[in-house]
Design a protein around this motif. Sequence first.
Motif, PDB file in Angstrom:
ATOM      1  N   GLU A  39       0.825  -1.214   0.000  1.00 16.31           N
ATOM      2  CA  GLU A  39       0.000   0.000   0.000  1.00 16.31           C
ATOM      3  C   GLU A  39       0.858   1.262   0.000  1.00 16.31           C
ATOM      4  OE1 GLU A  39      -2.567  -0.541   3.385  1.00 16.31           O
ATOM      5  OE2 GLU A  39      -3.640  -2.197   2.422  1.00 16.31           O
TER       6      GLU A  39
ATOM      7  N   GLN B 281      -4.243 -10.344  -1.074  1.00 16.07           N
ATOM      8  CA  GLN B 281      -4.465  -8.965  -0.626  1.00 16.07           C
ATOM      9  C   GLN B 281      -3.676  -7.977  -1.475  1.00 16.07           C
ATOM     10  OE1 GLN B 281      -3.390  -9.294   3.566  1.00 16.07           O
ATOM     11  NE2 GLN B 281      -5.493  -8.713   4.090  1.00 16.07           N
TER      12      GLN B 281
ATOM     13  N   ARG C 195      -2.562  -8.400  -4.543  1.00 18.67           N
ATOM     14  CA  ARG C 195      -3.137  -8.383  -5.887  1.00 18.67           C
ATOM     15  C   ARG C 195      -4.413  -7.554  -5.920  1.00 18.67           C
ATOM     16  NH1 ARG C 195      -4.153 -14.058  -7.929  1.00 18.67           N
ATOM     17  NH2 ARG C 195      -4.413 -12.975  -9.898  1.00 18.67           N
ATOM     18  N   ASP C 196      -5.264  -7.755  -4.929  1.00 16.78           N
ATOM     19  CA  ASP C 196      -6.514  -6.992  -4.861  1.00 16.78           C
ATOM     20  C   ASP C 196      -6.243  -5.497  -4.794  1.00 16.78           C
ATOM     21  OD1 ASP C 196      -7.964  -9.354  -4.919  1.00 16.78           O
ATOM     22  OD2 ASP C 196      -8.437  -9.336  -2.773  1.00 16.78           O
ATOM     23  N   HIS C 197      -5.266  -5.117  -3.972  1.00 14.95           N
ATOM     24  CA  HIS C 197      -4.960  -3.692  -3.813  1.00 14.95           C
ATOM     25  C   HIS C 197      -4.420  -3.098  -5.112  1.00 14.95           C
ATOM     26  CE1 HIS C 197      -4.122   0.002  -1.683  1.00 14.95           C
ATOM     27  NE2 HIS C 197      -2.931   0.015  -2.236  1.00 14.95           N
TER      28      HIS C 197
ATOM     29  N   GLU D  99      -4.869  -4.200  -8.173  1.00 16.77           N
ATOM     30  CA  GLU D  99      -5.943  -4.172  -9.167  1.00 16.77           C
ATOM     31  C   GLU D  99      -6.912  -3.029  -8.880  1.00 16.77           C
ATOM     32  OE1 GLU D  99      -7.582  -8.139  -9.404  1.00 16.77           O
ATOM     33  OE2 GLU D  99      -5.651  -8.950 -10.061  1.00 16.77           O
ATOM     34  N   GLU D 100      -7.237  -2.824  -7.608  1.00 15.14           N
ATOM     35  CA  GLU D 100      -8.132  -1.733  -7.221  1.00 15.14           C
ATOM     36  C   GLU D 100      -7.568  -0.371  -7.634  1.00 15.14           C
ATOM     37  OE1 GLU D 100      -9.071   0.337  -3.006  1.00 15.14           O
ATOM     38  OE2 GLU D 100      -9.504  -1.808  -3.083  1.00 15.14           O
ATOM     39  N   LYS D 101      -6.236  -0.238  -7.520  1.00 11.67           N
ATOM     40  CA  LYS D 101      -5.582   1.030  -7.867  1.00 11.67           C
ATOM     41  C   LYS D 101      -5.215   1.118  -9.349  1.00 11.67           C
ATOM     42  CE  LYS D 101      -5.669   2.631  -3.708  1.00 11.67           C
ATOM     43  NZ  LYS D 101      -6.477   3.780  -3.352  1.00 11.67           N
ATOM     44  N   GLY D 102      -5.499   0.063 -10.119  1.00 12.42           N
ATOM     45  CA  GLY D 102      -5.197   0.078 -11.541  1.00 12.42           C
ATOM     46  C   GLY D 102      -3.720  -0.028 -11.854  1.00 12.42           C
TER      47      GLY D 102
END
Length: 170
Positions: free
Chosen positions: A48, A99, A101-103, A105-108
């Motif tokens: 993050e 987690q 990967r999700d972050h 992907e969420e941020k592009g």
Amino acid sequence: MEGSDYKFLVLADYCSVVCDGLHVKRGDLMLKMLLPVDGSEASQRAVEEFVKRLDWYRERPDIHLLNVRIPLTGNVSMFVSKEEIGDYYREEGLKGLQQARDHLEEKGVAYRHHIVVGEIVPMILQFSEEIKCDQIIIGPRGLGAVKGLLLGSVANKLIQLSTVPVLLLK
């Protein structure tokens, strides 16, 4: 990966998100950043914080997430097939990466994820050399057995042994 000392390579070089403009090249080279993640709070915070600092770089770096699985011990291979062992490493590795990967992907943010099996520090160092990474980004502590140390043993060893810069983000 032919010619390497990897005991077992489960997944390699999968790119999950590709967005226009994220892969800007610097000549023929792009900065490669290796983020070892283990699913711990510290490694998630490091991911993050790294995403927050992407504007430090003139161009978006090529991001590689790495999860290192500890080899199964004993006579597991006598009772379980190689395919089942590979599936186990893949499933557990993906859990450790989820987690992060999700972050991303969420941020592009485009990335690649990798799962290798072996001793943690040697595998991180070997993988960083193999992909010719420019920097290793890591949290100060992961899911190690000894909790509460000022600096985790993995981070400490990486700082001492790595030939590329190691950025600790907490």
